[in-house]
Design a protein around this motif. Structure first.
Motif, short mmCIF file in Angstrom:
data_model
loop_
_atom_site.label_atom_id
_atom_site.label_comp_id
_atom_site.label_asym_id
_atom_site.label_seq_id
_atom_site.Cartn_x
_atom_site.Cartn_y
_atom_site.Cartn_z
N GLY A 22 0.82 -1.22 0.00
CA GLY A 22 0.00 0.00 0.00
C GLY A 22 0.84 1.25 0.00
O GLY A 22 0.54 2.23 -0.69
N GLY A 23 1.93 1.23 0.75
CA GLY A 23 2.83 2.37 0.78
C GLY A 23 3.48 2.62 -0.57
O GLY A 23 3.63 3.76 -1.00
N ALA A 24 3.88 1.54 -1.24
CA ALA A 24 4.46 1.68 -2.57
C ALA A 24 3.45 2.30 -3.53
O ALA A 24 3.80 3.17 -4.34
CB ALA A 24 4.93 0.33 -3.10
N PHE A 25 2.19 1.88 -3.44
CA PHE A 25 1.15 2.43 -4.30
C PHE A 25 0.92 3.91 -4.00
O PHE A 25 0.89 4.75 -4.91
CB PHE A 25 -0.15 1.64 -4.13
CG PHE A 25 -1.31 2.20 -4.91
CD1 PHE A 25 -1.37 2.04 -6.28
CD2 PHE A 25 -2.34 2.87 -4.28
CE1 PHE A 25 -2.43 2.55 -7.01
CE2 PHE A 25 -3.40 3.38 -4.99
CZ PHE A 25 -3.45 3.22 -6.37
N GLY A 106 4.10 4.10 -11.17
CA GLY A 106 4.22 3.37 -9.91
C GLY A 106 4.23 1.86 -10.10
O GLY A 106 4.37 1.12 -9.13
N ALA A 107 4.08 1.37 -11.32
CA ALA A 107 4.02 -0.07 -11.57
C ALA A 107 5.25 -0.82 -11.05
O ALA A 107 5.09 -1.84 -10.37
CB ALA A 107 3.80 -0.34 -13.05
N PRO A 108 6.47 -0.35 -11.33
CA PRO A 108 7.62 -1.11 -10.81
C PRO A 108 7.65 -1.16 -9.28
O PRO A 108 7.99 -2.18 -8.70
CB PRO A 108 8.83 -0.34 -11.34
CG PRO A 108 8.33 0.49 -12.45
CD PRO A 108 6.89 0.76 -12.16
N ALA A 109 7.28 -0.06 -8.63
CA ALA A 109 7.26 -0.03 -7.17
C ALA A 109 6.23 -1.00 -6.62
O ALA A 109 6.48 -1.72 -5.64
CB ALA A 109 6.99 1.39 -6.67
N THR A 114 5.37 -6.12 -3.93
CA THR A 114 4.63 -7.37 -3.84
C THR A 114 5.58 -8.57 -3.96
O THR A 114 5.38 -9.58 -3.29
CB THR A 114 3.52 -7.43 -4.91
OG1 THR A 114 2.78 -6.21 -4.86
CG2 THR A 114 2.57 -8.57 -4.65
N ALA A 115 6.62 -8.45 -4.78
CA ALA A 115 7.63 -9.50 -4.87
C ALA A 115 8.36 -9.66 -3.53
O ALA A 115 8.61 -10.78 -3.08
CB ALA A 115 8.63 -9.18 -5.98
N ALA A 116 8.67 -8.55 -2.89
CA ALA A 116 9.32 -8.60 -1.58
C ALA A 116 8.41 -9.28 -0.55
O ALA A 116 8.87 -10.05 0.29
CB ALA A 116 9.69 -7.19 -1.13
N TRP A 117 7.12 -9.00 -0.63
CA TRP A 117 6.14 -9.63 0.26
C TRP A 117 6.16 -11.15 0.08
O TRP A 117 6.28 -11.90 1.04
CB TRP A 117 4.77 -9.03 -0.01
CG TRP A 117 3.60 -9.75 0.58
CD1 TRP A 117 3.56 -10.49 1.73
CD2 TRP A 117 2.27 -9.76 0.06
NE1 TRP A 117 2.29 -10.96 1.94
CE2 TRP A 117 1.49 -10.54 0.94
CE3 TRP A 117 1.67 -9.20 -1.06
CZ2 TRP A 117 0.13 -10.76 0.73
CZ3 TRP A 117 0.32 -9.41 -1.26
CH2 TRP A 117 -0.45 -10.18 -0.38
N LEU A 118 6.05 -11.61 -1.16
CA LEU A 118 6.02 -13.05 -1.40
C LEU A 118 7.36 -13.72 -1.13
O LEU A 118 7.42 -14.92 -0.85
CB LEU A 118 5.57 -13.33 -2.84
CG LEU A 118 4.10 -13.04 -3.14
CD1 LEU A 118 3.78 -13.38 -4.58
CD2 LEU A 118 3.18 -13.79 -2.19
N ILE A 142 13.87 -1.95 -6.35
CA ILE A 142 13.15 -1.25 -7.43
C ILE A 142 12.00 -0.44 -6.86
O ILE A 142 11.71 0.67 -7.33
CB ILE A 142 12.68 -2.24 -8.50
CG1 ILE A 142 13.90 -2.71 -9.30
CG2 ILE A 142 11.64 -1.62 -9.43
CD1 ILE A 142 13.60 -3.77 -10.32
N ALA A 143 11.33 -0.97 -5.83
CA ALA A 143 10.24 -0.21 -5.20
C ALA A 143 10.76 1.09 -4.61
O ALA A 143 10.16 2.16 -4.80
CB ALA A 143 9.56 -1.06 -4.12
#
Length: 160
Positions: A22-25, A106-109, A114-118, A142-143
């Motif tokens: 959410g913060g990245a978004f 904001g797509a890469p972030a 989300t990659a970091a989350w998983l 990247i985020a």
């Protein structure tokens, strides 16, 4: 031969998954939209130019929200199983790399967070190993860089 297990302890420090994604978004997509709205309100430039504020708001909104929806649609079903989460971390980390040219949205972030989350890099998660962890770290970097790029771009537009 037994299946590999993830016996790493859960992460006790850091951001929770919803806060990270959410913060990245918010820090990439929403801040960039707010900067464009500020441009409309506080400058004399025509917002209806071909690459003006109105078209920027439209493209940032569409790509940013679509990226968030895709990232969440990939992550939610995969997060329940560590082996599937590994695949999701790799896919989303790769998407964060592929979408770098669209940093303004904001797509890469979003994909990187989300990659970091998983990959298990969030609070309360068990860190993955191997390629999943590498793509999670790459996604996290990247985020951060995506958020910095959005702020730098908005600042240069305001000052220049």
């Amino acid at each position: 031969m037994s299946a590999a297990t993830n016996d790493r302890p859960a992460t006790t420090r850091g951001l929770s998954a919803p806060l990270l994604v959410g913060g990245a978004f918010v820090l990439s997509t929403v801040v960039n939209i707010a900067a464009q709205v500020g441009s409309i309100l506080f400058t004399d430039t025509d917002p209806y130019l071909p690459e003006g504020a109105i078209s920027s708001i439209e493209s940032i909104s569409v790509v940013g929200v679509a990226s968030l929806a895709i990232a969440i649609a990939i992550a939610l079903p995969l997060m329940k199983s560590p082996s599937r989460a590994r695949v999701g971390a790799i896919v989303l980390g790769a998407l964060s790399l592929v979408t770098v040219p669209f940093f303004w949205s904001g797509a890469p972030a979003i994909f990187g967070a989300t990659a970091a989350w998983l990959a298990g890099l969030t609070k309360g998660a068990r860190p993955q190993a191997g390629a999943a962890r590498a793509f999670g770290i790459i996604g996290f970097v990247i985020a951060i860089l995506g958020v910095v790029a959005v702020f730098a771009g908005d600042l240069s537009a305001i000052l220049g």
